[in-house]
Motif scaffolding. Sequence first.
Motif, PDB file in Angstrom:
ATOM      1  N   ARG A   1       0.830  -1.216   0.000  1.00  0.00           N
ATOM      2  CA  ARG A   1       0.000   0.000   0.000  1.00  0.00           C
ATOM      3  C   ARG A   1       0.862   1.263   0.000  1.00  0.00           C
ATOM      4  O   ARG A   1       0.488   2.286  -0.567  1.00  0.00           O
ATOM      5  CB  ARG A   1      -0.898   0.036   1.239  1.00  0.00           C
ATOM      6  N   VAL A   2       1.985   1.178   0.671  1.00  0.00           N
ATOM      7  CA  VAL A   2       2.873   2.342   0.700  1.00  0.00           C
ATOM      8  C   VAL A   2       3.419   2.609  -0.698  1.00  0.00           C
ATOM      9  O   VAL A   2       3.476   3.753  -1.147  1.00  0.00           O
ATOM     10  CB  VAL A   2       4.021   2.127   1.714  1.00  0.00           C
ATOM     11  N   CYS A   3       3.773   1.531  -1.394  1.00  0.00           N
ATOM     12  CA  CYS A   3       4.295   1.701  -2.760  1.00  0.00           C
ATOM     13  C   CYS A   3       3.257   2.349  -3.667  1.00  0.00           C
ATOM     14  O   CYS A   3       3.584   3.191  -4.493  1.00  0.00           O
ATOM     15  CB  CYS A   3       4.710   0.351  -3.341  1.00  0.00           C
ATOM     16  N   GLU A   4       1.972   1.953  -3.506  1.00  0.00           N
ATOM     17  CA  GLU A   4       0.916   2.545  -4.335  1.00  0.00           C
ATOM     18  C   GLU A   4       0.919   4.062  -4.225  1.00  0.00           C
ATOM     19  O   GLU A   4       0.560   4.769  -5.159  1.00  0.00           O
ATOM     20  CB  GLU A   4      -0.471   2.049  -3.881  1.00  0.00           C
ATOM     21  N   MET A   5       1.291   4.537  -3.066  1.00  0.00           N
ATOM     22  CA  MET A   5       1.214   5.967  -2.817  1.00  0.00           C
ATOM     23  C   MET A   5       2.477   6.703  -3.272  1.00  0.00           C
ATOM     24  O   MET A   5       2.457   7.909  -3.497  1.00  0.00           O
ATOM     25  CB  MET A   5       1.032   6.165  -1.322  1.00  0.00           C
ATOM     26  N   LEU A   6       3.599   5.964  -3.379  1.00  0.00           N
ATOM     27  CA  LEU A   6       4.882   6.626  -3.644  1.00  0.00           C
ATOM     28  C   LEU A   6       5.100   6.859  -5.132  1.00  0.00           C
ATOM     29  O   LEU A   6       6.142   6.500  -5.674  1.00  0.00           O
ATOM     30  CB  LEU A   6       6.031   5.793  -3.070  1.00  0.00           C
ATOM     31  N   GLY A   7       4.109   7.476  -5.785  1.00  0.00           N
ATOM     32  CA  GLY A   7       4.229   7.753  -7.211  1.00  0.00           C
ATOM     33  C   GLY A   7       5.112   8.954  -7.484  1.00  0.00           C
ATOM     34  O   GLY A   7       5.686   9.548  -6.565  1.00  0.00           O
ATOM     35  N   VAL A   8       5.184   9.328  -8.735  1.00  0.00           N
ATOM     36  CA  VAL A   8       6.112  10.380  -9.170  1.00  0.00           C
ATOM     37  C   VAL A   8       5.969  11.666  -8.355  1.00  0.00           C
ATOM     38  O   VAL A   8       6.958  12.277  -7.974  1.00  0.00           O
ATOM     39  CB  VAL A   8       5.870  10.722 -10.657  1.00  0.00           C
ATOM     40  N   ASN A   9       4.724  12.070  -8.092  1.00  0.00           N
ATOM     41  CA  ASN A   9       4.543  13.373  -7.447  1.00  0.00           C
ATOM     42  C   ASN A   9       4.205  13.270  -5.967  1.00  0.00           C
ATOM     43  O   ASN A   9       3.563  14.154  -5.427  1.00  0.00           O
ATOM     44  CB  ASN A   9       3.427  14.138  -8.147  1.00  0.00           C
ATOM     45  N   ASN A  10       4.613  12.188  -5.306  1.00  0.00           N
ATOM     46  CA  ASN A  10       4.213  12.053  -3.906  1.00  0.00           C
ATOM     47  C   ASN A  10       4.906  13.098  -3.041  1.00  0.00           C
ATOM     48  O   ASN A  10       5.969  13.619  -3.394  1.00  0.00           O
ATOM     49  CB  ASN A  10       4.532  10.648  -3.396  1.00  0.00           C
TER      50      ASN A  10
END
Length: 894
Positions: free
Chosen positions: A509-518
């Motif tokens: 779930r953390v990875c899902e959030m760590l996108g380009v513009n996090n």
Amino acid sequence: MIVHGRFLQHLVEFIAILHLSIQGHFLCNAVCMESEAEALLQFKGGLNDLTNRLSSWERGEDCCQWNGVGCNTSTGHVISLDLFCANSLHKLQGHLSSSLLELPYLSSLNLSGNDFMQSQVPSFLGTMRSLKHLDLSNANFKGNLPKETLGNLSHLESLNLSGNDYSLQVNNLKWLRGLSSLKTLDLSGVVLGSSTANDWFLDISMLLSLVTLRLSGCQLHKLPPSSEVNFDSLITLDLSFNYFGDTIPDWLFENCHNLQHLNLSHNHFRGPIPDSVGRLMSLVTLDLSNNQLIGSIPSTLGNGHTQNPLLKELHLSNNQLNGSLDGSLERSLGQLSQLVVLKLAWNKLEGNITSAHLANFNNLKVLDLSFNSIRMNRFEQKEKRITLHVSKNWIPPFQLETIGLGFCELGPQFPMWIQTQKNFSYVDISDAGIFDIVPDWFWDFSPTIEYMNLSSNELRGCEHDFSQKFKLETLDLSNNNFSCPLPRLPPNLRTLNLATNSFHGNISRVCEMLGVNNSLGFLDLSSNKLSGNIPNCWSYGGNMIILNLGKNTFSGPIPDSLGSLTSLHILSMQENNLYGKIPDSLKNLQVVTILDLGGNRLSGPIPYWIGGEMHILKSLILRNNYFEENIPITLCMLKSLKILDLSGNKLTGAIPPCVFEAMATEESLNDFSYMEYQTIKGSLSMYQFRSSPWFLNALDLSSNLLTEEIPLQITELVVLVALNLSRNQLVGSIPYGIGEMRYLEFLDFSRNHLSCVIPSSMLRLHFLSALNLSYNNLSGKIPHGFQFDTFDVSSYEGNPDLCGNPLIQECSTNISFEDMHCIDSEGSNNRERENDEHEDNVGTNAFYISMVIGFITGFWVFWGSLFLITPWRYAYFRFLSSTHDWIYCCRINR
Ligand SMILES: *[C@@H]1O[C@H](CO)[C@@H](O)[C@H](O)[C@H]1NC(C)=O
Ligand SMILES: *[C@@H]1O[C@H](CO)[C@@H](O)[C@H](O)[C@H]1NC(C)=O
Ligand SMILES: *[C@@H]1O[C@H](CO)[C@@H](O)[C@H](O)[C@H]1NC(C)=O
Ligand SMILES: *[C@@H]1O[C@H](CO)[C@@H](O)[C@H](O)[C@H]1NC(C)=O
Ligand SMILES: *[C@@H]1O[C@H](CO)[C@@H](O)[C@H](O)[C@H]1NC(C)=O
Ligand SMILES: *[C@@H]1O[C@H](CO)[C@@H](O)[C@H](O)[C@H]1NC(C)=O
Ligand SMILES: *[C@@H]1O[C@H](CO)[C@@H](O)[C@H](O)[C@H]1NC(C)=O
Ligand SMILES: *[C@@H]1O[C@H](CO)[C@@H](O)[C@H](O)[C@H]1NC(C)=O
Ligand SMILES: *[C@@H]1O[C@H](CO)[C@@H](O)[C@H](O)[C@H]1NC(C)=O
């Protein structure tokens, strides 16, 4: 001729028409004067206009049409220049050209938000007699105000010099007397500190038209205790962020009859809030927060609609107000039906608040009662808090935007009334005694939520899905009983704290959030039951400052992409099952201050680049892993290191003779930030520090395979509090200089092969509370006196040649050869010190070079290096002994 006559007639007609049309043009839209256009172009010439804001300013064009220029439509004269800049990227940069003097009708000049590069406010401004509005706020001016000339601007109605970063100053306000038309004066951040006590105030009292006065952050010290002067024109008064002490003078409330906005926050006002505050019948906002006010909230503030009936904002947070809040609500506050903002956080209020107390607050939007408490008595942990006692079906009269009830007593059931609040952006119900399942409705309410803090309750429930909460930036569910897989996380989160729960499963779930513009900057998942590999998904983590994955059951290697966290200050992955080597990519973490990888199964050598790349490392904890080979000498380069724990590994070779600067100087005693301290406190919980826990300096190399002697340099780490070299294979004697390590509380050299006597210099270690020298080959008499009388047999056992208290073995008067040798070495140490008094200091460079060479070339050169550094060392000691008393007393007081 006729032809000519006709032609002339036509010509005259043509000219007449032309003239008319030109005049007509003038009448509805006058063209600007050439001289004024020229002046403006010169003004532009003084500025660097990177984003082409002044591109319309072209020679030959009508300057009245230029961006920011305003003209009198009938005369064509330039009367206003408004180049206010709201976006710092579009700042004009440069200096203020005196060509403005060619604009004789300029009445409004607004240059706020631009960058005048620390130039002085030019004195020619004072000759622009037609100026009515002058705004030079936030414009990076510096230096003394040209008060002699500014005082000539008798038509000036508003003057704003705020926001110039405390760089402007003026030593009196006499010049203000010339500004007789002034209605608005904002000198916030202009240093008026040296203006004599009450003068500033008298000068201002001469401004009979003044409506708005802001003197925030002017370094003012004194308000006159009494005054006859009336400030009837004044509507807004802001004296925040000054150094006013004493009590709030009554005259402020008695002589300012029409005051609507009063801000006295961030001063040092003491004593109670005067009852006379009730006289301000027009008061709309009152901000007395961040002072040292005591006593109860005065009942005159709001009393049956007769006093302060218009009050909308009451800010009293961060004082020491005490007494019962329910009493105040009953007597006075509760009647303030216009109230929109009620902030009482961080005081010592208590009380039992019921729905009846809040029944009149139809307009309330901001309610902050957080962090009020009083100790029942000094020695008890128990506290009285604010209790909110409302029924399950209570429907409040208000719709809050801010719910600040941290540390209030709201439980044990979840506060159901929150369901009636449809539109809040901030909710803090942390540490509120709630033992319950979080109801489903709570998770999908208020789409505008920005801040949610439910920490330190006993909450359960797993229905959360935050993925649609686009505004949520702070989510703190730490210290509860959530026993769930990680929820879907909000996309724009900055702070996520789920520590100390029972979250389980992997962290995809953390990875899902760590996108380009996090924007994630703070992630704490420590002390849960999370498992699986730490995924390799950190490539876009450049904003991350704190990452704590400690105390879970993660396994597998440390992922390479963690090296992308180039802003990281704290990395903790302690007590998991991580294995493999520390990846080289971590050398990119160049601003890391705390690195804790202890309690895993990591192996290989300790990377040499830690010393070279992690320049500002303060705490390095690699304990209880399988690290092997030598301790890299490069670690000696860590000038800020205060905690080094390499215990419980398989390290071999000698202890490098490092003198970590931060462990050797008292200057750096307390420089852990709050966050760093929170992390370290957890890591070093095994030490019961007697001194302030901020004062952590520790070196722990215990339980390795280290050999050779204890390097004498270790005694230069004079601010160490804990030193543990136990369970190695060290030989030689305890360095005599150990007596200089006067902050030592914990000393453990047990289970080595140390020989010779226990140096009597150790009697100087007055803070020493735990000593373990057991299982060595020490000999001779145990020192006695001071703290040494408190250690028992266990500190010394397993040293067959030791004698004296507390051991049974008594000391014979015959001194063996072995002891002679030891005493001699002690004596020569003393002689060395005397010689050093007369020697010049040897540079630190020489010291480092000789130290490194010494280490590399072996034992004898090593002793040579010691000879080189001793003068330096004792110079240090002399310096320290003069500061010691001061530091000591401060520690006691803290
Ligand atoms: C423009 O100038 C005229 C003539 O001097 C004056 O009467 C008028 O008040 C001015 N208007 C403004 C907006 O300054
Ligand atoms: C400003 O006023 C002072 C007297 O208060 C006077 O000496 C000075 O000449 C004036 N300056 C200008 C530029 O008018
Ligand atoms: C300068 O411009 C800003 C933004 O338009 C405005 O808020 C401010 O009141 C102006 N100052 C004056 C003196 O007109
Ligand atoms: C002065 O300027 C600052 C910054 O532009 C602004 O925030 C402030 O409200 C202004 N002061 C007054 C009294 O208008
Ligand atoms: C009072 O002044 C402080 C500091 O300048 C500011 O942060 C605060 O918002 C002001 N209070 C009100 C109610 O405007
Ligand atoms: C409030 O504090 C003052 C001292 O600051 C103390 O004298 C007074 O008794 C306290 N009142 C209550 C109700 O606790
Ligand atoms: C608060 O007041 C209510 C009603 O007045 C009462 O029932 C309750 O016991 C009180 N609670 C506390 C903690 O004093
Ligand atoms: C909801 O709250 C926001 C601020 O948090 C406010 O701007 C908005 O007007 C509110 N909407 C309603 C319908 O009250
Ligand atoms: C949540 O509240 C607690 C106090 O109860 C506080 O220590 C913590 O810093 C808050 N969390 C955040 C992220 O603000």
